[in-house]
Design a protein around this motif. Sequence first.
Motif, short mmCIF file in Angstrom:
data_model
loop_
_atom_site.label_atom_id
_atom_site.label_comp_id
_atom_site.label_asym_id
_atom_site.label_seq_id
_atom_site.Cartn_x
_atom_site.Cartn_y
_atom_site.Cartn_z
N CYS A 8 2.20 0.18 -1.59
CA CYS A 8 2.64 -0.90 -2.49
C CYS A 8 2.18 -2.26 -2.01
O CYS A 8 1.63 -3.05 -2.78
CB CYS A 8 4.15 -0.87 -2.63
SG CYS A 8 4.78 0.54 -3.56
N TRP A 41 5.58 2.18 1.12
CA TRP A 41 5.56 0.74 1.39
C TRP A 41 4.14 0.26 1.67
O TRP A 41 3.72 -0.78 1.14
CB TRP A 41 6.46 0.40 2.58
CG TRP A 41 7.88 0.13 2.19
CD1 TRP A 41 8.95 0.96 2.35
CD2 TRP A 41 8.38 -1.05 1.56
NE1 TRP A 41 10.09 0.36 1.86
CE2 TRP A 41 9.77 -0.87 1.37
CE3 TRP A 41 7.80 -2.23 1.13
CZ2 TRP A 41 10.57 -1.84 0.78
CZ3 TRP A 41 8.61 -3.20 0.53
CH2 TRP A 41 9.98 -2.99 0.37
N ILE A 46 7.88 -1.07 -5.36
CA ILE A 46 8.87 -1.76 -4.54
C ILE A 46 10.21 -1.87 -5.27
O ILE A 46 11.27 -1.62 -4.70
CB ILE A 46 8.36 -3.15 -4.11
CG1 ILE A 46 7.21 -2.96 -3.10
CG2 ILE A 46 9.47 -3.99 -3.50
CD1 ILE A 46 6.46 -4.23 -2.74
#
Length: 118
Positions: A10, A7, A60
């Motif tokens: 990204c 996460w 994602i």
Amino acid sequence: MGLAITWIACIGIIGIGIAYWLRNEKNAEGFGLPVLPAPEARGWWQVKGIRDIASGLVGIVMIFAEPDAVAWVILVEALIPIGDMTLILGNHGRKSAAYGIHGVTAAFMVLAAILLLV
């Protein structure tokens, strides 16, 4: 832990991509190459921005659409900062940027992939 790193990578690369897309001259200095492109060629930095945004969005989307494949996607996408590092070194850019920005990014992406696979 691997998902958290994914996460961060990204979201981070999407932010960097947006910055290149909107303010490419200022960001180009931090990339690590020794010479900025001529003003008429600076659109190439915007191309880099779009590439970065798309790369982050792919990660994602994969988290939600195909969670079992996220590790493999992140591992393949680690080739992007490895390529950037190689380009900087091959063009006699700043080693600190090559290794400290792009090399570290690639290492964290590989680490995230490994953690997601185990």
